[in-house]
Motif scaffolding. Structure first.
Motif, PDB file in Angstrom:
ATOM      1  N   UNK A 178      39.550 -40.663 -24.371  1.00  0.00           N
ATOM      2  CA  UNK A 178      40.494 -40.461 -25.375  1.00  0.00           C
ATOM      3  C   UNK A 178      39.781 -39.291 -25.566  1.00  0.00           C
ATOM      4  N   UNK A 179      40.778 -37.862 -25.650  1.00  0.00           N
ATOM      5  CA  UNK A 179      40.035 -36.958 -26.663  1.00  0.00           C
ATOM      6  C   UNK A 179      39.647 -36.864 -27.772  1.00  0.00           C
ATOM      7  N   UNK A 180      38.768 -35.754 -27.882  1.00  0.00           N
ATOM      8  CA  UNK A 180      37.685 -35.573 -28.677  1.00  0.00           C
ATOM      9  C   UNK A 180      38.705 -36.101 -30.480  1.00  0.00           C
ATOM     10  N   UNK A 181      40.114 -35.532 -30.844  1.00  0.00           N
ATOM     11  CA  UNK A 181      40.588 -36.017 -31.793  1.00  0.00           C
ATOM     12  C   UNK A 181      40.803 -37.468 -31.757  1.00  0.00           C
ATOM     13  N   UNK A 185      37.793 -40.172 -35.343  1.00  0.00           N
ATOM     14  CA  UNK A 185      38.528 -40.673 -35.765  1.00  0.00           C
ATOM     15  C   UNK A 185      37.439 -42.437 -35.393  1.00  0.00           C
ATOM     16  N   UNK A 186      36.635 -42.654 -34.210  1.00  0.00           N
ATOM     17  CA  UNK A 186      36.281 -43.952 -34.394  1.00  0.00           C
ATOM     18  C   UNK A 186      34.588 -44.375 -34.603  1.00  0.00           C
ATOM     19  N   UNK A 209      32.761 -40.306 -25.841  1.00  0.00           N
ATOM     20  CA  UNK A 209      34.509 -40.022 -25.299  1.00  0.00           C
ATOM     21  C   UNK A 209      35.539 -41.548 -24.936  1.00  0.00           C
ATOM     22  N   UNK A 210      34.868 -42.110 -24.986  1.00  0.00           N
ATOM     23  CA  UNK A 210      35.350 -43.486 -23.721  1.00  0.00           C
ATOM     24  C   UNK A 210      35.449 -45.079 -25.150  1.00  0.00           C
ATOM     25  N   UNK A 211      36.790 -45.625 -25.456  1.00  0.00           N
ATOM     26  CA  UNK A 211      36.571 -46.698 -26.364  1.00  0.00           C
ATOM     27  C   UNK A 211      36.692 -47.736 -25.627  1.00  0.00           C
TER      28      UNK A 211
END
Length: 449
Positions: A178-181, A185-186, A209-211
């Motif tokens: 996912x992008x930095x923004x 959030x997470x 940077x990964x969920x």
């Protein structure tokens, strides 16, 4: 002739190899894959896992969790926060490889690319009754005084021992960059979503940077589990991101009477069906059972006859059942409750502070579920009351599955009442919770969660 041969270099196998090597024995660790390798796993490291690591082990943490958002199939999202870290998140390739390195530093020898086809305790490959023959796929035979099977949930060593499984679940998981923004959030927060099928739930674990996004449900619900995964990802607003890895995995829980040994062969971790039945958390069970298996394998290796070897193997089984077995028994009761009353569980953990405190204590490792039920009269009484509230006369199995239509209708009506109470409970302690209405779209869900 090796003192101990360990099959499988995951957390259970590496822990077993480390324990036996630290005792000064000649230990061979066999792994069919090359390391590091990916494993389908959320990667949550709770207190019991951390406390079972070798001395000097530095966790390769990707994030430190101090907040948990709970939701009920996408509704009634509530966030609980803690001033202290609840648990850490790791990537399994790095974590497993580091465990193996500690086993090697203790003296264990590692062989990768070694697939075990079977073990033999009798026959022409076995020179005497104190020896176990480990036969590899290429025909090579490795001899040992004791063997530890830690070769996963589809274990060949477990089949040799005769491990019996009473609960099988299907987990689906995706690693989504996912992008930095979005990552920001997470950061420091995970999501646990109680799912639409009995006993199912989903999770989001942030790792830089990964969920890591996944769901789990009972085996046999494959199509429904896949739909849940797709809906879950879409509801989070993550459907537009391409996963680097999408995988599936079966988790298997042992029955109470399942054996843990046969002759000079012990099993641990997933190979023994040792994991928490409700959450299906397995890393802490792998580390703890692996350490015990390594310690008792040393004693089995030293046994001069079958009687003494059997005595040591029984001692290992007693140690497992007295600790992990008790926790699994409570976990089965929690799963049965969760399958019948997910709304009640959600309301309790999000609206009742002692329940949240218990969750935090368990994840930090300052308490265990089994220990709480044994020592805390309030917790024991609450679980007994919840047990009585479940309609076990409706054909509910050991894990709460197989509810009749009539029983399910009654359960649904009760859950609707509970969900109404959830909204009221959310008004309590507003300073400690974040309340979200039911999302009407994926974008709203992303904003709310």
């Amino acid at each position: 002739m090796w003192d101990v041969v360990v099959v499988g270099a995951g957390p259970a196998g590496a822990s077993a190899a480390y324990a036996a090597a630290v005792a000064g024995r000649r230990v061979l660790l066999l792994e069919k894959s090359e390391l590091p390798r990916y494993k389908t796993c959320g990667g949550g490291i709770i207190g019991p896992s951390r406390d079972s690591l070798p001395p000097g082990f530095e966790l390769p943490l990707q994030d430190r969790v101090n907040a948990v958002t709970f939701s009920l199939d996408g509704r009634f999202a509530r966030t609980r926060r803690s001033r202290r870290m609840l648990f850490g998140l790791i990537n399994r390739p790095e974590f497993d490889a580091q465990l193996v390195e500690h086993a090697q530093k203790a003296g264990a020898e590692l062989r990768t690319g070694a697939t075990v086809s079977r073990v033999e305790q009798h026959g022409p490959s076995v020179p005497d009754r104190r020896t176990v023959a480990v036969v590899l796929a290429d025909g090579e035979t490795v001899l040992a005084r004791a063997v530890v099977g830690a070769d996963g949930s589809a274990s060949r060593i477990g089949a040799h021992v005769g491990v019996k499984l009473g609960q099988v679940d299907l987990g689906l998981e995706a690693e989504i960059p996912v992008p930095p923004s979005v990552a920001e959030d997470w950061k420091g927060r995970v999501l646990i979503d109680w799912g639409p099928m009995p006993g199912s739930y989903g999770w989001v674990f942030p790792k830089g940077d990964t969920l890591t996004v996944g769901v789990i449900s009972a085996r046999g619900e494959g199509a429904a589990t896949k739909r849940y995964m797709e809906d879950f990802v879409a509801r989070l607003g993550l459907a537009g991101f391409e996963p680097t890895i999408s995988s599936g995995h079966l988790t298997r829980c042992r029955t109470d009477d399942s054996p843990l040994s046969r002759g000079r062969v012990l099993v641990c971790g997933d190979a023994a069906g040792l994991l928490e039945p409700w959450t299906r958390e397995g890393i802490s069970y792998a580390l703890r059972s692996g350490r015990l298996a390594g310690e008792w394998a040393v004693r089995v290796a030293e046994a001069n006859d079958a009687v003494d070897a059997r005595r040591q193997a029984l001692n290992y089984a007693f140690a497992i059942k007295a600790g992990l077995g008790v926790e699994m028994a409570v976990g089965r009761r929690m799963l049965a409750l969760f399958e019948r009353r997910p709304g009640l569980l959600h309301a309790t953990i999000t609206g009742f502070r002692p329940a949240w405190n218990a969750f935090a204590d368990i994840t930090r490792g300052s308490a265990t579920l089994g220990g709480m039920v044994r020592s805390n009269g309030l917790a024991r009484r609450a679980l007994e009351i919840l047990d009585k509230r479940m309609d076990t006369s409706s054909g509910v199995g050991p894990a709460g599955r197989g509810v009749s239509a009539r029983g399910r209708a009654a359960s649904d009506e009760a859950d609707e009442q509970v969900e109404t109470r959830v909204e009221a409970a959310a008004e309590v302690e507003k300073g400690d919770q974040v309340t979200s209405p039911s999302p009407s779209s994926a974008s709203e869900a992303a904003e709310q969660i």
